[in-house]
Motif scaffolding. Sequence first.
Motif, short mmCIF file in Angstrom:
data_model
loop_
_atom_site.label_atom_id
_atom_site.label_comp_id
_atom_site.label_asym_id
_atom_site.label_seq_id
_atom_site.Cartn_x
_atom_site.Cartn_y
_atom_site.Cartn_z
N PHE A 21 0.15 -10.96 -9.87
CA PHE A 21 1.61 -10.92 -9.92
C PHE A 21 2.08 -10.96 -11.36
O PHE A 21 1.64 -11.81 -12.15
CB PHE A 21 2.18 -12.10 -9.14
CG PHE A 21 3.67 -12.12 -9.09
CD1 PHE A 21 4.36 -11.08 -8.48
CD2 PHE A 21 4.39 -13.15 -9.65
CE1 PHE A 21 5.75 -11.08 -8.43
CE2 PHE A 21 5.77 -13.17 -9.60
CZ PHE A 21 6.45 -12.13 -8.99
N LEU A 40 1.28 -6.41 -9.92
CA LEU A 40 2.30 -6.36 -8.88
C LEU A 40 3.58 -6.88 -9.51
O LEU A 40 3.66 -8.05 -9.92
CB LEU A 40 1.91 -7.22 -7.68
CG LEU A 40 2.97 -7.41 -6.60
CD1 LEU A 40 3.36 -6.06 -5.99
CD2 LEU A 40 2.47 -8.35 -5.52
N ILE A 41 4.57 -6.00 -9.64
CA ILE A 41 5.79 -6.32 -10.37
C ILE A 41 6.99 -6.20 -9.43
O ILE A 41 7.11 -5.22 -8.70
CB ILE A 41 5.96 -5.38 -11.58
CG1 ILE A 41 4.77 -5.56 -12.54
CG2 ILE A 41 7.27 -5.62 -12.29
CD1 ILE A 41 4.73 -4.57 -13.68
N ASP A 42 7.86 -7.18 -9.47
CA ASP A 42 9.07 -7.17 -8.64
C ASP A 42 10.04 -6.11 -9.11
O ASP A 42 10.25 -5.91 -10.31
CB ASP A 42 9.77 -8.53 -8.68
CG ASP A 42 9.09 -9.57 -7.81
OD1 ASP A 42 8.23 -9.21 -6.98
OD2 ASP A 42 9.42 -10.76 -7.96
N GLY A 66 6.92 -4.10 -6.20
CA GLY A 66 7.26 -4.78 -4.96
C GLY A 66 8.73 -4.62 -4.65
O GLY A 66 9.57 -4.97 -5.47
#
Length: 75
Positions: A21, A40-42, A66
């Motif tokens: 993350f 995994l990047i918002d 994400g």
Amino acid sequence: ANTATLDFAPLTGAVSGEVVFGGTACVDAPLAGVAGKIALIDRGACSISLKVDSAARGGAVGVLIGLVAPGDAVS
């Protein structure tokens, strides 16, 4: 339908690695802790190109965005 290869970050072959993350990655600096991994990047707060650039400069081998915010998926 929401998977895309972007001109500025093409997939040229198979990619594998541990997924880690990376928060929102809205920094103009290398993203820490992603070297050799898939970040995994918002979604949200800044452009996808900035997120991918930050992860790439941090040594990530790939980026997943994400979809954690309401609204249409990013293109």
